[in-house]
Design an enzyme around this catalytic site. Structure first.
Site, PDB file in Angstrom:
ATOM      1  N   HIS A 259      -1.026 -14.704  10.771  1.00 15.08           N
ATOM      2  CA  HIS A 259       0.318 -15.127  10.363  1.00 15.08           C
ATOM      3  C   HIS A 259       1.189 -15.229  11.606  1.00 15.08           C
ATOM      4  O   HIS A 259       1.057 -14.422  12.519  1.00 15.08           O
ATOM      5  CB  HIS A 259       0.929 -14.102   9.389  1.00 15.08           C
ATOM      6  CG  HIS A 259       2.060 -14.647   8.602  1.00 15.08           C
ATOM      7  ND1 HIS A 259       3.347 -14.680   9.098  1.00 15.08           N
ATOM      8  CD2 HIS A 259       2.104 -15.203   7.374  1.00 15.08           C
ATOM      9  CE1 HIS A 259       4.131 -15.233   8.192  1.00 15.08           C
ATOM     10  NE2 HIS A 259       3.409 -15.564   7.137  1.00 15.08           N
ATOM     11  N   ASP A 313      -2.263 -15.300   1.211  1.00 18.87           N
ATOM     12  CA  ASP A 313      -3.261 -16.167   0.585  1.00 18.87           C
ATOM     13  C   ASP A 313      -4.640 -15.537   0.472  1.00 18.87           C
ATOM     14  O   ASP A 313      -5.520 -16.086  -0.188  1.00 18.87           O
ATOM     15  CB  ASP A 313      -3.381 -17.487   1.377  1.00 18.87           C
ATOM     16  CG  ASP A 313      -2.134 -18.339   1.241  1.00 18.87           C
ATOM     17  OD1 ASP A 313      -1.521 -18.310   0.160  1.00 18.87           O
ATOM     18  OD2 ASP A 313      -1.773 -19.037   2.206  1.00 18.87           O
TER      19      ASP A 313
HETATM   20  N1  ACO Z   1      -8.958 -16.634  12.184  1.00 17.54           N
HETATM   21  C1  ACO Z   1      -9.360 -16.465  13.455  1.00 17.54           C
HETATM   22  N2  ACO Z   1      -8.542 -16.497  14.504  1.00 17.54           N
HETATM   23  C2  ACO Z   1      -7.246 -16.685  14.256  1.00 17.54           C
HETATM   24  C3  ACO Z   1      -6.738 -16.843  12.973  1.00 17.54           C
HETATM   25  C4  ACO Z   1      -7.666 -16.812  11.904  1.00 17.54           C
HETATM   26  N3  ACO Z   1      -7.257 -16.991  10.638  1.00 17.54           N
HETATM   27  N4  ACO Z   1      -5.418 -17.026  13.032  1.00 17.54           N
HETATM   28  C5  ACO Z   1      -5.083 -16.975  14.313  1.00 17.54           C
HETATM   29  N5  ACO Z   1      -6.188 -16.771  15.073  1.00 17.54           N
HETATM   30  C6  ACO Z   1      -6.253 -16.650  16.521  1.00 17.54           C
HETATM   31  C7  ACO Z   1      -6.235 -18.025  17.169  1.00 17.54           C
HETATM   32  O1  ACO Z   1      -7.524 -18.541  17.327  1.00 17.54           O
HETATM   33  C8  ACO Z   1      -5.542 -17.735  18.482  1.00 17.54           C
HETATM   34  O2  ACO Z   1      -6.469 -17.117  19.323  1.00 17.54           O
HETATM   35  P1  ACO Z   1      -6.419 -17.382  20.927  1.00 17.54           P
HETATM   36  O3  ACO Z   1      -5.089 -16.856  21.376  1.00 17.54           O
HETATM   37  O4  ACO Z   1      -7.573 -16.604  21.423  1.00 17.54           O
HETATM   38  O5  ACO Z   1      -6.548 -18.867  21.097  1.00 17.54           O
HETATM   39  C9  ACO Z   1      -4.511 -16.671  18.094  1.00 17.54           C
HETATM   40  O6  ACO Z   1      -5.063 -16.005  16.963  1.00 17.54           O
HETATM   41  C10 ACO Z   1      -3.158 -17.257  17.726  1.00 17.54           C
HETATM   42  O7  ACO Z   1      -3.389 -18.222  16.688  1.00 17.54           O
HETATM   43  P2  ACO Z   1      -2.434 -19.436  16.406  1.00 17.54           P
HETATM   44  O8  ACO Z   1      -3.149 -20.408  15.537  1.00 17.54           O
HETATM   45  O9  ACO Z   1      -1.848 -19.939  17.675  1.00 17.54           O
HETATM   46  O10 ACO Z   1      -1.289 -18.688  15.588  1.00 17.54           O
HETATM   47  P3  ACO Z   1      -0.090 -19.388  14.825  1.00 17.54           P
HETATM   48  O11 ACO Z   1       0.975 -18.389  14.738  1.00 17.54           O
HETATM   49  O12 ACO Z   1       0.218 -20.709  15.449  1.00 17.54           O
HETATM   50  O13 ACO Z   1      -0.710 -19.709  13.378  1.00 17.54           O
HETATM   51  C11 ACO Z   1      -1.523 -19.397  11.190  1.00 17.54           C
HETATM   52  C12 ACO Z   1      -0.533 -18.916  12.265  1.00 17.54           C
HETATM   53  C13 ACO Z   1      -1.394 -20.902  11.017  1.00 17.54           C
HETATM   54  C14 ACO Z   1      -1.204 -18.750   9.868  1.00 17.54           C
HETATM   55  C15 ACO Z   1      -2.955 -19.018  11.652  1.00 17.54           C
HETATM   56  O14 ACO Z   1      -3.088 -17.609  11.707  1.00 17.54           O
HETATM   57  C16 ACO Z   1      -4.015 -19.616  10.744  1.00 17.54           C
HETATM   58  O15 ACO Z   1      -4.405 -20.776  10.932  1.00 17.54           O
HETATM   59  N6  ACO Z   1      -4.525 -18.835   9.744  1.00 17.54           N
HETATM   60  C17 ACO Z   1      -5.511 -19.353   8.810  1.00 17.54           C
HETATM   61  C18 ACO Z   1      -4.842 -20.221   7.753  1.00 17.54           C
HETATM   62  C19 ACO Z   1      -4.008 -19.409   6.799  1.00 17.54           C
HETATM   63  O16 ACO Z   1      -4.468 -18.411   6.242  1.00 17.54           O
HETATM   64  N7  ACO Z   1      -2.788 -19.879   6.538  1.00 17.54           N
HETATM   65  C20 ACO Z   1      -1.871 -19.234   5.586  1.00 17.54           C
HETATM   66  C21 ACO Z   1      -0.757 -18.532   6.294  1.00 17.54           C
HETATM   67  S1  ACO Z   1       0.319 -17.717   5.144  1.00 17.54           S
HETATM   68  C22 ACO Z   1       1.199 -18.981   4.480  1.00 17.54           C
HETATM   69  O17 ACO Z   1       1.501 -19.949   5.111  1.00 17.54           O
HETATM   70  C23 ACO Z   1       1.590 -18.890   3.064  1.00 17.54           C
END
Ligand code: ACO
Length: 378
Positions: A259, A313
């Site tokens: 998140h 979620d």
């Molecule tokens: N699984 C594995 N690694 C992850 C995940 C995940 N679900 N989420 C973040 N990371 C890692 C990224 O790979 C990144 O790693 P790095 O720094 O080594 O490259 C780091 O954590 C930061 O991730 P970002 O994608 O830059 O984080 P951001 O804040 O932009 O994205 C998000 C947040 C979109 C929710 C992300 O965690 C994600 O894609 N999660 C999966 C989808 C999801 O569950 N979405 C629902 C969110 S809740 C809602 O909107 C109602």
């Protein structure tokens, strides 16, 4: 400020009094009230009142507000005609986005200067979304949309509109609780979208339609559907470590984890998990829960150090699945709840509006020569 901030992370884009999040301590409050208290003690109708009016209602205020909501539930027949024109394989979020925008044709609302008119439009949107979602689901199943039952609560009526059966108290309470948990969450992507549209003084149906489009994405609300699809690809608990490692090695996200704001477990995920466990104890367990739980534990070890924990979620789909909802209805159920937050933000935006118009860092060509079309090659 000229610094480029990818994803606007940490950028303060507005002042808002609707919800508060502390991402390091896992705190969420609607209008200052802890989500755990609202989940335990309030109905969705009370929460809508809280978000729109700013404080919890008295019994008298709630009764009047609830009556207003019930009176606004009717979905125009023309909306069902529009939904019937869509291919039956249309994703329900696509149908919902189209229908929400089309509501603007049935209830033109281009003068957003009237507070009373705005409030009614906000309530109408919250009141009508269940009928639209359920109506499309029935149409695609070859059934007729049903008329709302004014004696039923918001959650119970939604279940009636979907299934054609008046739900029992337990089912109603579970869905109601899910609606409470999903109602509002600050400047998330869909709410921000809605506020951008609102800031141009567009009509509220355009605001909600745009927000629905953003919510449908798998990085946002669409993740609840994706979580279940992902869990179904894991055959057994024993396969969880290899599954997780494979995803990490291939730099693939694990849906339902991570998140932008929470760096600990999302408080809503905790409540939904407890709900799922209670539901499975009552109605029989599912291997998918054991897989999800094992995945959470394994991810805690491998990704917890990066602040990646279950979000809202992760467990919601397991609850919806047990309640018998089609998987592609999970995100529309989210929208049925979040419309209350979107419309609260729409009203707040209009109180002190300035159009959103950020800037960009231009990285394209400069002084490019103009080549006449005949001189550009074949
Ligand atoms: N699984 C594995 N690694 C992850 C995940 C995940 N679900 N989420 C973040 N990371 C890692 C990224 O790979 C990144 O790693 P790095 O720094 O080594 O490259 C780091 O954590 C930061 O991730 P970002 O994608 O830059 O984080 P951001 O804040 O932009 O994205 C998000 C947040 C979109 C929710 C992300 O965690 C994600 O894609 N999660 C999966 C989808 C999801 O569950 N979405 C629902 C969110 S809740 C809602 O909107 C109602």
């Amino acid at each position: 400020m000229s610094e480029f901030v990818p994803g606007l992370a940490g950028v303060v884009a507005a002042r808002s009094a609707i919800s508060f999040i502390n991402g390091t301590e896992g705190v969420l409050r609607y209008r200052g009230i802890r989500i755990e208290d609202l989940a335990a003690k309030s109905t969705f109708e009370e929460v809508v009142y809280l978000l729109i009016e700013g404080a919890l209602p008295t019994r008298t205020q709630l009764a009047a507000f609830d009556a207003e909501l019930r009176a606004l539930r009717g979905v125009p027949e023309g909306i069902f005609a529009l939904l019937r024109a869509l291919p039956t394989e249309t994703h329900p979020m696509v149908a919902l986005q189209a229908a929400a925008a089309a509501m603007g044709g049935f209830y033109p609302h281009f003068d957003v200067s009237s507070r009373a008119g705005n409030r009614e439009a906000a309530l109408r949107l919250t009141a009508c979304l269940p009928g639209i979602v359920a109506g499309f689901d029935r149409i695609r199943r070859g059934l007729e949309p049903l008329a709302s039952k004014p004696e039923l609560s918001h959650a119970a009526d939604f279940l009636w509109l979907l299934n054609g059966e008046v739900p029992d108290a337990q089912e109603t309470r579970i869905l109601d609780l899910c609606l409470v948990l999903h109602a509002e969450h600050g400047f998330n992507a869909s709410t921000f979208t809605g506020r951008v549209v609102a800031s141009a003084l567009a009509n509220p149906y355009a605001v909600v339609s745009a927000a629905v489009g953003t919510l449908s994405g798998p990085l946002h609300g669409g993740a609840n559907e994706e979580v279940l699809n992902m869990l179904r690809t894991i055959d057994a608990v024993a396969d969880v470590p290899a599954f997780l490692q494979g995803r990490i090695d291939n730099k693939q996200k694990i849906m339902g984890l991570g998140h932008r704001v929470y760096k600990v477990k999302d408080p809503r995920a905790g409540v939904l998990q407890e709900l799922a466990v209670a539901l499975f104890e009552d109605k029989g367990s599912t291997p998918l829960y054991d897989i999800a739980y094992a995945l959470e534990q394994e991810a805690r070890v491998k990704l917890g150090g990066k602040g990646i924990y279950p979000n809202v979620d992760f467990y919601s789909g397991l609850v919806y699945d047990k309640l018998g909802f089609a998987t592609d209805l999970f995100t529309p159920i989210f929208a049925v709840s979040r419309v209350s937050g979107w419309t609260a933000h729409w009203l707040e935006q209009l109180e002190d509006n300035r159009i959103y118009r950020p800037t960009q860092q231009y990285v394209g060509a400069m002084d490019a020569p103009y080549t006449d079309i005949d001189s550009r090659g074949a």
